[in-house]
Design a protein around this motif. Sequence first.
Motif, PDB file in Angstrom:
ATOM      1  N   GLU A   1     -10.869  -0.776  33.717  1.00  0.00           N
ATOM      2  CA  GLU A   1     -11.615  -1.623  32.496  1.00  0.00           C
ATOM      3  C   GLU A   1     -10.464  -2.316  31.726  1.00  0.00           C
ATOM      4  N   ALA A   2      -9.244  -1.697  31.724  1.00  0.00           N
ATOM      5  CA  ALA A   2      -8.134  -2.150  30.918  1.00  0.00           C
ATOM      6  C   ALA A   2      -7.516  -3.307  31.962  1.00  0.00           C
TER       7      ALA A   2
ATOM      8  N   ILE B   1      -1.374   1.913  30.043  1.00  0.00           N
ATOM      9  CA  ILE B   1      -1.774   0.509  30.802  1.00  0.00           C
ATOM     10  C   ILE B   1      -1.664  -0.603  29.775  1.00  0.00           C
ATOM     11  N   ARG B   2      -2.432  -0.232  28.733  1.00  0.00           N
ATOM     12  CA  ARG B   2      -2.697  -1.388  27.780  1.00  0.00           C
ATOM     13  C   ARG B   2      -1.228  -1.787  26.917  1.00  0.00           C
ATOM     14  N   GLU B   3      -0.504  -0.504  26.872  1.00  0.00           N
ATOM     15  CA  GLU B   3       0.647  -0.877  26.214  1.00  0.00           C
ATOM     16  C   GLU B   3       1.610  -1.753  26.880  1.00  0.00           C
TER      17      GLU B   3
ATOM     18  N   GLU C   1     -11.243   4.025  33.951  1.00  0.00           N
ATOM     19  CA  GLU C   1     -10.773   3.582  32.723  1.00  0.00           C
ATOM     20  C   GLU C   1      -9.896   2.592  32.749  1.00  0.00           C
TER      21      GLU C   1
ATOM     22  N   GLU D   1      -9.598  -6.669  31.626  1.00  0.00           N
ATOM     23  CA  GLU D   1      -9.292  -7.348  30.153  1.00  0.00           C
ATOM     24  C   GLU D   1      -8.001  -8.123  30.475  1.00  0.00           C
ATOM     25  N   GLN D   2      -7.023  -7.736  31.028  1.00  0.00           N
ATOM     26  CA  GLN D   2      -5.717  -8.316  31.552  1.00  0.00           C
ATOM     27  C   GLN D   2      -6.217  -9.632  32.250  1.00  0.00           C
TER      28      GLN D   2
ATOM     29  N   ALA E   1      -5.121   4.957  30.566  1.00  0.00           N
ATOM     30  CA  ALA E   1      -5.640   3.682  30.140  1.00  0.00           C
ATOM     31  C   ALA E   1      -4.701   2.813  29.002  1.00  0.00           C
ATOM     32  N   GLY E   2      -4.683   3.779  28.029  1.00  0.00           N
ATOM     33  CA  GLY E   2      -3.887   3.412  26.830  1.00  0.00           C
ATOM     34  C   GLY E   2      -2.392   3.226  27.116  1.00  0.00           C
TER      35      GLY E   2
ATOM     36  N   PHE F   1       0.639  -3.915  29.114  1.00  0.00           N
ATOM     37  CA  PHE F   1       0.269  -5.256  28.996  1.00  0.00           C
ATOM     38  C   PHE F   1       0.767  -5.967  27.579  1.00  0.00           C
ATOM     39  N   ALA F   2       0.472  -5.238  26.560  1.00  0.00           N
ATOM     40  CA  ALA F   2       1.138  -5.668  25.436  1.00  0.00           C
ATOM     41  C   ALA F   2       2.489  -6.090  25.404  1.00  0.00           C
TER      42      ALA F   2
END
Length: 366
Positions: free
Chosen positions: A130-131, A97-99, A127, A134-135, A94-95, A101-102
């Motif tokens: 959830e990310a 994935i969030r990177e 997990e 958020e997006q 998930a980290g 998105f950022a």
Amino acid sequence: MTHPFLDLAPLSAARFASIEDRVARLLSTEQDVVIMQGEALLPLEGAIRATAGPGTTALNVITGPYGQTFGDWLRDCGATVIDLAVPFHTAVTAGQIREAFAAHPEIDFVSLVHAEAATGNTNPVAEIGEAVREQGALFSLDAVASVGAEPVLPDAWGVDLCVIGAQKAMGGPAGVSAVSVSERAWARMAANPRAPRRSYLSLLDWKERWVDGGRKALLHAPAQLEMLALEACVARIEAEGPATVMGRHAAAAAATRAGAVALGGGLEPYVHEAAEAAPVATTLRVPSGVPASELVGRALAMDPALPLAAGGGALAKEMIRVNHYGVDATPGAVRGSLVALGAALAEKGLDVDVAGALRAAEEAWA
């Protein structure tokens, strides 16, 4: 002359709808479930072509060969595709994935394979979901290999398009498949001028003519034998209990992994971390200089019924797959695979401990 597979009464729309309802219960979903009359590539491609277009920015996660295929479809739809590729011996996080998105806040579509039977990894969808929530992106999941082997919960995980097939862990037919569709996904399709219409790929046709019509009239003649087989395999899972079925697959994976480590001969798990290994199939890396396809050929010569295969493409040189899914999620299939692989390695002059492998597998299963 009659045959039990011939001269069947036509499958009614009501029977078809009841099978969809049972699949929905298997997925614990309140979303619309559409059973499509073809192998799972049909809804996988149909879902992407219905929801993606020139205005789409897609994050396509690649943890195996199917992720690569989905990226090709997305590009063919005109979408801007950002590939997130991780080594096939691991899972995406998930980290990561969030990177992504950022770095690319414009992403509005995410494509992911839950479990890659071809490479033996599985991804933490809860997990990741959830990310993705958020997006605010649309989330498309290929759960063909995972369903029946591990939990698949589209509603709880925020999955908008969840495609399943019955031919692996469910132990059912390959000729029909299903997709659960969220209201957000239906809305994206309706707003997409490029979504297939009057086409075998069209999910919108199913929405307008089947779902919105109260599931009274089918779009075309159903694949009757495959639908009855799907109904039977869902009934079998219901009778055994989904938790029990998934438990067998998890036990088979643990036993195969432990047995392969104890066997020796240079054989080792392809997926490094046990927590990232899929319960549907275990992949093994062969010792250097020993082609995987050759080892599998020798093992299958001893017992052609064993659930063994070499990896696809370039992986045929280095990877063995133990496909312990469906009817092969059993101690017997695991034991037989270990014995045959041990004999094939021994023929190559490699030191193996078959008895130790069987003990380790038995302990891990328990």
